[in-house]
Enzyme design. Sequence first.
Site, PDB file in Angstrom:
ATOM      1  N   TYR A   1       0.840  -1.204   0.000  1.00  0.00           N
ATOM      2  CA  TYR A   1       0.000   0.000   0.000  1.00  0.00           C
ATOM      3  C   TYR A   1       0.870   1.247   0.000  1.00  0.00           C
ATOM      4  O   TYR A   1       0.723   2.134  -0.852  1.00  0.00           O
ATOM      5  CB  TYR A   1      -0.916  -0.021   1.243  1.00  0.00           C
ATOM      6  CG  TYR A   1      -1.588   1.293   1.540  1.00  0.00           C
ATOM      7  CD1 TYR A   1      -2.603   1.778   0.728  1.00  0.00           C
ATOM      8  CD2 TYR A   1      -1.215   2.056   2.647  1.00  0.00           C
ATOM      9  CE1 TYR A   1      -3.222   2.992   0.992  1.00  0.00           C
ATOM     10  CE2 TYR A   1      -1.831   3.269   2.927  1.00  0.00           C
ATOM     11  CZ  TYR A   1      -2.830   3.732   2.099  1.00  0.00           C
ATOM     12  OH  TYR A   1      -3.439   4.941   2.373  1.00  0.00           O
TER      13      TYR A   1
ATOM     14  N   LYS B   1       1.679   4.058  -2.974  1.00  0.00           N
ATOM     15  CA  LYS B   1       1.309   5.453  -2.674  1.00  0.00           C
ATOM     16  C   LYS B   1       2.525   6.350  -2.920  1.00  0.00           C
ATOM     17  O   LYS B   1       2.411   7.430  -3.502  1.00  0.00           O
ATOM     18  CB  LYS B   1       0.841   5.589  -1.218  1.00  0.00           C
ATOM     19  CG  LYS B   1      -0.593   5.147  -0.989  1.00  0.00           C
ATOM     20  CD  LYS B   1      -1.561   6.210  -1.474  1.00  0.00           C
ATOM     21  CE  LYS B   1      -2.990   5.774  -1.376  1.00  0.00           C
ATOM     22  NZ  LYS B   1      -3.927   6.700  -2.012  1.00  0.00           N
TER      23      LYS B   1
HETATM   24  N1  LIG Z   1      -8.856   6.761   5.895  1.00  0.00           N
HETATM   25  C1  LIG Z   1      -7.638   7.095   6.306  1.00  0.00           C
HETATM   26  O1  LIG Z   1      -7.300   7.038   7.488  1.00  0.00           O
HETATM   27  C2  LIG Z   1      -6.619   7.582   5.296  1.00  0.00           C
HETATM   28  C3  LIG Z   1      -5.382   8.056   5.763  1.00  0.00           C
HETATM   29  C4  LIG Z   1      -4.424   8.476   4.833  1.00  0.00           C
HETATM   30  C5  LIG Z   1      -4.703   8.439   3.489  1.00  0.00           C
HETATM   31  N2  LIG Z   1      -5.915   7.976   3.067  1.00  0.00           N
HETATM   32  C6  LIG Z   1      -6.177   7.923   1.632  1.00  0.00           C
HETATM   33  O2  LIG Z   1      -7.369   8.645   1.384  1.00  0.00           O
HETATM   34  C7  LIG Z   1      -8.100   8.023   0.342  1.00  0.00           C
HETATM   35  C8  LIG Z   1      -9.515   7.715   0.796  1.00  0.00           C
HETATM   36  O3  LIG Z   1      -9.449   6.819   1.911  1.00  0.00           O
HETATM   37  P1  LIG Z   1     -10.763   6.153   2.476  1.00  0.00           P
HETATM   38  O4  LIG Z   1     -10.505   5.824   3.893  1.00  0.00           O
HETATM   39  O5  LIG Z   1     -11.937   6.983   2.128  1.00  0.00           O
HETATM   40  O6  LIG Z   1     -10.811   4.794   1.645  1.00  0.00           O
HETATM   41  P2  LIG Z   1     -12.056   3.840   1.306  1.00  0.00           P
HETATM   42  O7  LIG Z   1     -11.493   2.481   1.105  1.00  0.00           O
HETATM   43  O8  LIG Z   1     -13.134   4.025   2.305  1.00  0.00           O
HETATM   44  O9  LIG Z   1     -12.596   4.416  -0.075  1.00  0.00           O
HETATM   45  C9  LIG Z   1     -11.960   4.164  -1.286  1.00  0.00           C
HETATM   46  C10 LIG Z   1     -13.008   4.293  -2.370  1.00  0.00           C
HETATM   47  O10 LIG Z   1     -12.344   4.022  -3.613  1.00  0.00           O
HETATM   48  C11 LIG Z   1     -13.187   3.205  -4.399  1.00  0.00           C
HETATM   49  N3  LIG Z   1     -12.360   2.405  -5.310  1.00  0.00           N
HETATM   50  C12 LIG Z   1     -11.417   1.482  -4.985  1.00  0.00           C
HETATM   51  N4  LIG Z   1     -10.902   0.939  -6.096  1.00  0.00           N
HETATM   52  C13 LIG Z   1     -11.523   1.538  -7.148  1.00  0.00           C
HETATM   53  C14 LIG Z   1     -11.415   1.407  -8.563  1.00  0.00           C
HETATM   54  N5  LIG Z   1     -10.573   0.545  -9.111  1.00  0.00           N
HETATM   55  N6  LIG Z   1     -12.221   2.181  -9.336  1.00  0.00           N
HETATM   56  C15 LIG Z   1     -13.097   3.071  -8.796  1.00  0.00           C
HETATM   57  N7  LIG Z   1     -13.238   3.227  -7.457  1.00  0.00           N
HETATM   58  C16 LIG Z   1     -12.462   2.468  -6.650  1.00  0.00           C
HETATM   59  C17 LIG Z   1     -13.949   2.335  -3.411  1.00  0.00           C
HETATM   60  O11 LIG Z   1     -15.175   1.882  -3.955  1.00  0.00           O
HETATM   61  C18 LIG Z   1     -14.139   3.279  -2.226  1.00  0.00           C
HETATM   62  O12 LIG Z   1     -15.391   3.937  -2.310  1.00  0.00           O
HETATM   63  C19 LIG Z   1      -7.310   6.786  -0.073  1.00  0.00           C
HETATM   64  O13 LIG Z   1      -6.506   7.107  -1.177  1.00  0.00           O
HETATM   65  C20 LIG Z   1      -6.456   6.517   1.133  1.00  0.00           C
HETATM   66  O14 LIG Z   1      -5.277   5.832   0.790  1.00  0.00           O
HETATM   67  C21 LIG Z   1      -6.882   7.552   3.935  1.00  0.00           C
END
Ligand SMILES: NC(=O)c1ccc[n+]([C@@H]2O[C@H](COP(=O)([O-])OP(=O)(O)OC[C@H]3O[C@@H](n4cnc5c(N)ncnc54)[C@H](O)[C@@H]3O)[C@@H](O)[C@H]2O)c1
Length: 346
Positions: free
Chosen positions: A153, A157
């Site tokens: 992951y 990233k």
């Molecule tokens: N949640 C956290 O704590 C956190 C922290 C740091 C960074 N991030 C980053 O922020 C972003 C959002 O995180 P999140 O917690 O909302 O994640 P999440 O897993 O809840 O949401 C990801 C979304 O992406 C969609 N998705 C995945 N693969 C896909 C594809 N191939 N085509 C279209 N849609 C697709 C999924 O359906 C989902 O709705 C991510 O990039 C994550 O790496 C999140």
Amino acid sequence: MIPKKILVTGGFGYVGARLTPHLLGLGHQVRVLDQMLYTDAGLVALKADQSFPQWQSRFELMRGDLRDPVVVASAVKGMDTIIHLAAISNDPTGDIDEVLTRQVNFDAVGLLLAQARAAGVQRFINASSSSVFGIKDCADVTEALEPEPITFYSKYKMLSEWLVTAAASPDFCAVNIRPATICGYSPRQRFDLTVNKLTADAVRKRVITVHGGEQRRPNVGMSDAINLYGILTQTDPKLINGRTFNFGFENLKVIEIARVIQGELKDLNVEIKVTDTLDKRDYHISSAKILQVLGYQPVSSIRAEVANLRQALDSGAFPDIDAAEHYNMKFMKGARSAKAYEFASR
Ligand SMILES: NC(=O)c1ccc[n+]([C@@H]2O[C@H](COP(=O)([O-])OP(=O)(O)OC[C@H]3O[C@@H](n4cnc5c(N)ncnc54)[C@H](O)[C@@H]3O)[C@@H](O)[C@H]2O)c1
């Protein structure tokens, strides 16, 4: 505020389900591209939201796969800004299938950037992660330090950040944001994140179990995350173009997080149990750069997000906290065995 035409990829994930209504509430036009892997909960909540009028005419949903060039070409068409959230979005889920994680978290970012530039998009805001740093011993983990990712992951990233930085040009403003773990309520709730899980346990069991507890875990509130993405749609490109920013203001030990939750939920008399652990990984970040360069003012805190999440839990928003949809890895494993998601197919 200048209204923008914004494509939000992953706009109904955990962060997206809060960001999409936030952007609509600010008056922007929003197109969501999402495969909706973890239920339609964010969409259902948006449809029920009465707090801002006439959003339907400014909203469009595209259900589709970010890895598909045809889908991406129509998703970027007519947009001026992209906020890229879609991802295989944590370490354990990324470890299930490296090829899928590479395709979504790296290959698709290259595709999206190329198509965005060709379509005349002017701004690209990329959700990276502070996990790119791996584990560092030094006191201040700033952007000046080299990332040392330790999972698929975080490796992809980090590599996608390089694509984003390389794509920056005077007519294409591209910025990477590295949030700490985000905490708080979302209609598409995740309970596989420390603060959220401990809060849910405190509310339903009145007991929080902390493994070890001395490890620091950087966190940032959901309200700050959506606030920042909204601000970045307007920020002077000179301040952000080609740059990368850490984003997280509380580097508490897990035991300290547990005490914050215990304090916020005082009326529940929550007990904290500490067990031993072999996992001594200790993470922390410095976000001095975003405070200085953008003058960012945090609007939230772990404590405030716990209070918000408690309200949602008390109102019965999440009847089954253990349901797979709240845990990305659990959900992916189930979807994989049911062949519901075409893994590594392209
Ligand atoms: N949640 C956290 O704590 C956190 C922290 C740091 C960074 N991030 C980053 O922020 C972003 C959002 O995180 P999140 O917690 O909302 O994640 P999440 O897993 O809840 O949401 C990801 C979304 O992406 C969609 N998705 C995945 N693969 C896909 C594809 N191939 N085509 C279209 N849609 C697709 C999924 O359906 C989902 O709705 C991510 O990039 C994550 O790496 C999140």
